[in-house]
Design an enzyme around this catalytic site. Sequence first.
Site, mmCIF file in Angstrom:
data_model
loop_
_atom_site.group_PDB
_atom_site.id
_atom_site.type_symbol
_atom_site.label_atom_id
_atom_site.label_comp_id
_atom_site.label_asym_id
_atom_site.label_seq_id
_atom_site.Cartn_x
_atom_site.Cartn_y
_atom_site.Cartn_z
ATOM 1 N N CYS A 113 0.820 -1.230 0.000
ATOM 2 C CA CYS A 113 0.000 0.000 0.000
ATOM 3 C C CYS A 113 0.843 1.264 0.000
ATOM 4 O O CYS A 113 0.346 2.341 -0.335
ATOM 5 C CB CYS A 113 -0.944 -0.011 1.190
ATOM 6 S SG CYS A 113 -1.991 -1.465 1.208
ATOM 7 N N HIS A 255 -3.348 6.877 2.431
ATOM 8 C CA HIS A 255 -3.807 5.593 1.900
ATOM 9 C C HIS A 255 -5.122 5.242 2.602
ATOM 10 O O HIS A 255 -5.301 5.514 3.792
ATOM 11 C CB HIS A 255 -2.752 4.529 2.178
ATOM 12 C CG HIS A 255 -3.236 3.153 1.885
ATOM 13 N ND1 HIS A 255 -3.657 2.797 0.630
ATOM 14 C CD2 HIS A 255 -3.417 2.069 2.679
ATOM 15 C CE1 HIS A 255 -4.067 1.545 0.674
ATOM 16 N NE2 HIS A 255 -3.931 1.074 1.897
ATOM 17 N N ASN A 285 -9.961 -0.289 -0.655
ATOM 18 C CA ASN A 285 -8.501 -0.234 -0.575
ATOM 19 C C ASN A 285 -7.914 -0.750 -1.894
ATOM 20 O O ASN A 285 -8.078 -1.923 -2.229
ATOM 21 C CB ASN A 285 -8.045 -1.107 0.612
ATOM 22 C CG ASN A 285 -6.544 -1.073 0.839
ATOM 23 O OD1 ASN A 285 -5.778 -0.642 -0.025
ATOM 24 N ND2 ASN A 285 -6.121 -1.548 2.000
HETATM 25 O O1 UT7 Z 1 -3.456 -1.366 4.302
HETATM 26 C C1 UT7 Z 1 -3.098 -1.490 5.669
HETATM 27 C C2 UT7 Z 1 -3.008 -2.947 6.009
HETATM 28 N N1 UT7 Z 1 -3.866 -3.422 7.044
HETATM 29 C C3 UT7 Z 1 -5.212 -3.403 6.976
HETATM 30 O O2 UT7 Z 1 -5.817 -2.860 6.087
HETATM 31 C C4 UT7 Z 1 -5.957 -4.124 8.091
HETATM 32 C C5 UT7 Z 1 -6.637 -3.233 8.938
HETATM 33 N N2 UT7 Z 1 -7.658 -3.975 9.691
HETATM 34 C C6 UT7 Z 1 -8.961 -3.791 9.441
HETATM 35 O O3 UT7 Z 1 -9.355 -3.024 8.559
HETATM 36 C C7 UT7 Z 1 -9.961 -4.509 10.336
HETATM 37 O O4 UT7 Z 1 -9.251 -5.213 11.340
HETATM 38 C C8 UT7 Z 1 -10.923 -5.478 9.566
HETATM 39 C C9 UT7 Z 1 -11.912 -4.674 8.738
HETATM 40 C C10 UT7 Z 1 -10.126 -6.402 8.667
HETATM 41 C C11 UT7 Z 1 -11.743 -6.296 10.567
HETATM 42 O O5 UT7 Z 1 -12.439 -5.433 11.445
HETATM 43 P P1 UT7 Z 1 -12.414 -5.691 13.034
HETATM 44 O O6 UT7 Z 1 -13.230 -4.658 13.658
HETATM 45 O O7 UT7 Z 1 -10.950 -5.764 13.425
HETATM 46 O O8 UT7 Z 1 -13.159 -7.061 13.166
HETATM 47 P P2 UT7 Z 1 -12.645 -8.449 13.776
HETATM 48 O O9 UT7 Z 1 -11.666 -9.090 12.833
HETATM 49 O O10 UT7 Z 1 -12.214 -8.230 15.188
HETATM 50 O O11 UT7 Z 1 -13.980 -9.297 13.766
HETATM 51 C C12 UT7 Z 1 -15.118 -8.935 14.552
HETATM 52 C C13 UT7 Z 1 -16.223 -9.920 14.273
HETATM 53 C C14 UT7 Z 1 -15.794 -11.384 14.352
HETATM 54 O O12 UT7 Z 1 -16.865 -12.110 14.916
HETATM 55 P P3 UT7 Z 1 -16.825 -12.522 16.472
HETATM 56 O O13 UT7 Z 1 -15.552 -13.310 16.641
HETATM 57 O O14 UT7 Z 1 -16.804 -11.229 17.231
HETATM 58 O O15 UT7 Z 1 -18.067 -13.316 16.629
HETATM 59 C C15 UT7 Z 1 -15.635 -11.776 12.904
HETATM 60 O O16 UT7 Z 1 -15.841 -13.148 12.678
HETATM 61 O O17 UT7 Z 1 -16.741 -9.734 12.940
HETATM 62 C C16 UT7 Z 1 -16.726 -10.990 12.242
HETATM 63 N N3 UT7 Z 1 -16.463 -10.696 10.817
HETATM 64 C C17 UT7 Z 1 -17.437 -10.431 9.930
HETATM 65 N N4 UT7 Z 1 -18.778 -10.363 10.054
HETATM 66 C C18 UT7 Z 1 -19.472 -10.032 8.948
HETATM 67 C C19 UT7 Z 1 -15.259 -10.641 10.192
HETATM 68 N N5 UT7 Z 1 -15.449 -10.313 8.900
HETATM 69 C C20 UT7 Z 1 -16.784 -10.185 8.713
HETATM 70 C C21 UT7 Z 1 -17.571 -9.858 7.596
HETATM 71 N N6 UT7 Z 1 -18.919 -9.791 7.756
HETATM 72 N N7 UT7 Z 1 -17.066 -9.583 6.374
#
Ligand code: UT7
Length: 328
Positions: A113, A255, A285
């Site tokens: 990125c 970004h 992204n």
């Molecule tokens: O370019 C820079 C490089 N890095 C990045 O871009 C990563 C940055 N990270 C992020 O943008 C976020 O961490 C994500 C968008 C990837 C994830 O968001 P989060 O708030 O960190 O969610 P999480 O991974 O902690 O998941 C929360 C919950 C989980 O369920 P439980 O365990 O709480 O029951 C996941 O299973 O959301 C669930 N989940 C989803 N639910 C619906 C994960 N993905 C999805 C989805 N739809 N697509």
Amino acid sequence: MKKIGIIGTGSYLPEKIMTNFDIEKFLDTTDEWIYTRTGIKERRVAEKDAATSDLCKIASERAMKMAGIKAADVDLIILATITPDTHCPAGANWLEAKLKCDNAVSFDVTAACSGFLFALHLADKLIRAGANKKVLVVAGEIMTRVVNWKERESCILWGDGAGAAIVTESQNGAEVLSTHIHTDGAGGDTLLMPGGGSKTTPISYESVDKGLHFLKMIEANKSFKVAVNRFAGACEEAAAANGYTISDVDLIIPHQANIRILQAMAKKLDVPMDKIYMTIEKYGNISSATVPIALDEAARNGTLKKDNLVVLSAFGGGLTWGSSLLRW
Ligand code: UT7
């Protein structure tokens, strides 16, 4: 001291739109989850027969047109991408041929990125050293072909597109006041494409079965926190290197990985959100291409005004991060 300027910008977004509602149809997710967790409503998807160099060609031609230069004037093409047409030859070489930049040498930069900022850094230094005169700095990605559409926490983030800038010694255009790039290889295992390189047999039934050819995000919420700190630090570094503070800066073009990362960055820097340029809602992204697409959009829609101080900043896989201060 030479004055290095960006004398033209261009971008290209494929016409096809994939909304969160489209994704709901094949994945266990909702528009509501994606929008509230990421700020993304839709992303663009490249035409079936297009390669990254095709997207970059259109963005580059638009940048050359704005700069008022011809393909033959370009003496260097630096393409930032993690989704080149092929790994060998470099994606930049296919682009060079398509643009008919017959007087240019071309190569790729791999910095995920942050790729556009790495390429801009190189262009700036090579021109200052007298090695090159007119550099096409371009970033393009077809991310929708390398994500695993079964991995719901990461596939919803990405989109396709390309952005470009013409960089040269100039009294006109946006002055590149400084560029700053950083890496931390020890963090490389948090966002990666594990297959396709020499570590594994590049492509085998086993590697495909294991999905090693897809982009993988490990502990994305951890990289979220690192991203906020690196983004904010990169913005401050660009301002401080030129004797400014963040409050002197008119616009930050970061970004776009997640709106919550940008909100947290704004809070950390104590700047209002209207100083942060956003494209995440409509494009998601696009890895290396996000910054030059946003820059081109802000240049063309009148957001950027003459003499504005503008920080470009990025953080991404690798780990990589960087920034640049421009006087528009
Ligand atoms: O370019 C820079 C490089 N890095 C990045 O871009 C990563 C940055 N990270 C992020 O943008 C976020 O961490 C994500 C968008 C990837 C994830 O968001 P989060 O708030 O960190 O969610 P999480 O991974 O902690 O998941 C929360 C919950 C989980 O369920 P439980 O365990 O709480 O029951 C996941 O299973 O959301 C669930 N989940 C989803 N639910 C619906 C994960 N993905 C999805 C989805 N739809 N697509």
